[in-house]
Design an enzyme around this catalytic site. Structure first.
Site, mmCIF file in Angstrom:
data_model
loop_
_atom_site.group_PDB
_atom_site.id
_atom_site.type_symbol
_atom_site.label_atom_id
_atom_site.label_comp_id
_atom_site.label_asym_id
_atom_site.label_seq_id
_atom_site.Cartn_x
_atom_site.Cartn_y
_atom_site.Cartn_z
ATOM 1 N N TRP A 194 -0.063 7.864 -3.753
ATOM 2 C CA TRP A 194 -0.975 6.830 -3.266
ATOM 3 C C TRP A 194 -0.847 6.570 -1.763
ATOM 4 O O TRP A 194 -1.808 6.145 -1.121
ATOM 5 C CB TRP A 194 -0.776 5.536 -4.066
ATOM 6 C CG TRP A 194 0.092 4.509 -3.435
ATOM 7 C CD1 TRP A 194 1.443 4.458 -3.454
ATOM 8 C CD2 TRP A 194 -0.341 3.373 -2.695
ATOM 9 N NE1 TRP A 194 1.886 3.367 -2.764
ATOM 10 C CE2 TRP A 194 0.807 2.675 -2.299
ATOM 11 C CE3 TRP A 194 -1.599 2.863 -2.338
ATOM 12 C CZ2 TRP A 194 0.753 1.511 -1.548
ATOM 13 C CZ3 TRP A 194 -1.648 1.700 -1.584
ATOM 14 C CH2 TRP A 194 -0.479 1.028 -1.210
ATOM 15 N N ASN A 195 0.314 6.834 -1.170
ATOM 16 C CA ASN A 195 0.510 6.612 0.274
ATOM 17 C C ASN A 195 1.204 7.842 0.841
ATOM 18 O O ASN A 195 2.419 7.883 0.974
ATOM 19 C CB ASN A 195 1.347 5.350 0.486
ATOM 20 C CG ASN A 195 1.440 4.958 1.949
ATOM 21 O OD1 ASN A 195 1.211 5.764 2.840
ATOM 22 N ND2 ASN A 195 1.791 3.708 2.206
ATOM 23 N N PRO A 216 1.341 9.292 3.919
ATOM 24 C CA PRO A 216 2.165 9.229 5.130
ATOM 25 C C PRO A 216 3.580 8.730 4.863
ATOM 26 O O PRO A 216 4.551 9.307 5.371
ATOM 27 C CB PRO A 216 1.382 8.260 6.032
ATOM 28 C CG PRO A 216 -0.032 8.411 5.596
ATOM 29 C CD PRO A 216 0.034 8.624 4.116
ATOM 30 N N TYR A 243 14.980 11.643 1.679
ATOM 31 C CA TYR A 243 15.316 12.269 0.410
ATOM 32 C C TYR A 243 15.989 13.640 0.605
ATOM 33 O O TYR A 243 17.104 13.876 0.113
ATOM 34 C CB TYR A 243 14.044 12.408 -0.432
ATOM 35 C CG TYR A 243 14.270 12.955 -1.828
ATOM 36 C CD1 TYR A 243 14.742 12.128 -2.841
ATOM 37 C CD2 TYR A 243 13.997 14.293 -2.122
ATOM 38 C CE1 TYR A 243 14.949 12.619 -4.120
ATOM 39 C CE2 TYR A 243 14.202 14.795 -3.399
ATOM 40 C CZ TYR A 243 14.670 13.955 -4.388
ATOM 41 O OH TYR A 243 14.882 14.450 -5.648
ATOM 42 N N HIS A 277 9.253 -3.956 1.997
ATOM 43 C CA HIS A 277 8.280 -4.805 1.303
ATOM 44 C C HIS A 277 8.671 -6.279 1.443
ATOM 45 O O HIS A 277 7.806 -7.136 1.690
ATOM 46 C CB HIS A 277 8.199 -4.422 -0.173
ATOM 47 C CG HIS A 277 7.265 -3.288 -0.462
ATOM 48 N ND1 HIS A 277 7.592 -1.976 -0.216
ATOM 49 C CD2 HIS A 277 5.991 -3.268 -0.971
ATOM 50 C CE1 HIS A 277 6.572 -1.194 -0.554
ATOM 51 N NE2 HIS A 277 5.592 -1.948 -1.009
ATOM 52 N N TYR A 287 4.196 -23.174 -0.809
ATOM 53 C CA TYR A 287 3.593 -24.509 -0.863
ATOM 54 C C TYR A 287 4.680 -25.591 -0.945
ATOM 55 O O TYR A 287 4.598 -26.621 -0.267
ATOM 56 C CB TYR A 287 2.669 -24.601 -2.071
ATOM 57 C CG TYR A 287 1.942 -25.925 -2.172
ATOM 58 C CD1 TYR A 287 0.711 -26.089 -1.533
ATOM 59 C CD2 TYR A 287 2.463 -26.990 -2.876
ATOM 60 C CE1 TYR A 287 0.049 -27.301 -1.600
ATOM 61 C CE2 TYR A 287 1.802 -28.211 -2.962
ATOM 62 C CZ TYR A 287 0.594 -28.356 -2.310
ATOM 63 O OH TYR A 287 -0.054 -29.563 -2.392
#
Length: 376
Positions: free
Chosen positions: A267-268, A270, A280, A305, A369
């Site tokens: 999915w990504n 780059p 790796y 993330h 919040y």
């Protein structure tokens, strides 16, 4: 206004200062190539420079407290620059070893070789002479890499002969229209649901929490798909077309992924190529097992993330980090399910995408919040 009071534009200040780390990385590579700077000393300063690239913006954002959206954008660019400079140092290190061994050109697997520059594709790849180390050590070369939609540095990138104006205008139009669509859907669909979910979470009303979660899942997933197309297809193609960068493999068919590992590999592209090339495989060559190398990749991904959420929001809850690390055992389960039928594995992948993200959104919104809007 910015020059008189740069703190009034904190995110822009960070982006301007980011060039300092790029110049330092460039200077260290030039010193190693031209003055024979000892490798141990150079590595020390490179590590310090990369660590400062990540930590100083965090300190600045937490001190100044800018708009979270702008801070997230600045953190994202610093993370991208961190990966790019890592690759820049790594590749130049390989080239320096070959150069010092009096090799005429790089022969590492995965590099742009003579074949790519002697053939032309339907897009009109440009035939150019190969750049050799240390002739690549120029600011023009480095800043081209900084702007290119890739995280893996090469001495010779595949190039196209011209900019296709029609293609470029279509991609820019998509960016403008889809960005406005994302903002509209977020304001009209996501924010009301998130606001209404605060009380059920605070009261630990599991029935209403599940109802809010399912209500949020569909619009969140639609927006996520639009964001994916906007970033990986429209935006990256705009950058690539302007730079005449012809490597356009930004994603593969992740929607058909039978396992979690296959999803992350598709999915990504780059990020996947960067992790494979610079984390790796080097770990495997150092004697680590495949499981340990994969765990290290997930650990670094989980850290970034969390970095992209905790620093802009000025709170540390580790929901994103935990969610990423939980994918390791979940991927093992999905891999076993996929052995019976790949469709079952693909369904498990989609469930994690549709349900996992809304859970993280609700957790971060609730804590944000409480910290910023609830009376003390």
């Amino acid at each position: 206004m910015f020059v008189r009071n740069p703190y009034s534009w904190p995110c822009l200040t960070l982006l301007v200062v980011m060039n300092v780390y790029i110049f330092i990385a460039f200077a260290l590579e030039c010193l190693q190539a031209k003055t024979g700077l000892p490798n141990g000393v150079a590595i020390f300063f490179k590590v310090i420079n990369l660590l400062l690239l990540i930590t100083l913006p965090s300190v600045f954002i937490l001190s100044v407290a800018p708009d979270p959206l702008g801070a997230c954008f600045a953190c994202g660019l610093h993370t991208t620059t961190f990966c790019k400079l890592w690759s820049y140092h790594h590749v130049n290190s390989w080239c320096r070893e070959a150069w010092q061994s009096k090799l005429n050109q790089r022969t590492r697997k995965g590099s742009i070789d003579q074949y790519l520059h002697s053939k032309s594709s339907t897009n009109g790849d440009m035939q150019t002479a190969l750049v050799q180390y240390p002739d690549n050590l120029t600011l023009k070369d480095l800043y081209y890499f900084m702007l290119a939609p890739t995280l893996c540095y090469e001495l010779n990138f595949p190039r196209t002969q011209r900019i296709r104006k029609g293609f470029l205008l279509r991609r820019i139009s998509e960016m403008v229209l889809l960005t406005n669509l994302i903002l509209m859907l977020t304001q009209q669909w996501i924010l009301p649901t998130i606001r209404n979910s605060l009380k059920p979470i605070s009261d630990m009303d599991y029935g209403r929490m599940m109802e809010r979660l399912l209500k949020l899942a569909i619009p969140n997933h639609i927006i996520w798909l639009i964001c994916f197309y906007t970033l990986f297809h429209s935006s990256m193609n705009v950058a690539a077309e302007l730079l005449r960068f012809s490597d356009r493999q930004f994603y593969l068919d992740w929607w058909n992924a039978p396992t979690i590992n296959d999803f992350w590999n598709r999915w990504n592209m780059p990020v996947h190529k960067f992790a494979l090339r610079h984390i790796y495989r080097p770990l495997l060559k150092s004697g680590f097992s495949r499981l340990q190398a994969s765990g290290a990749v997930f650990l670094l991904s989980a850290f970034f993330h969390e970095y992209l959420l905790s620093v802009p929001l000025a709170m540390f809850r580790a929901w994103a980090f935990t969610g990423m690390m939980m994918q390791i055992p979940y991927s093992i389960v999905v891999a076993k399910i996929s052995k019976f039928d790949w469709k079952f594995g693909n369904t498990a992948v989609w469930i994690s995408l549709i349900i996992g993200q809304p859970i993280a959104i609700l957790m971060y919104w609730h804590d944000y919040y409480i910290l910023n809007y609830m009376p003390k």
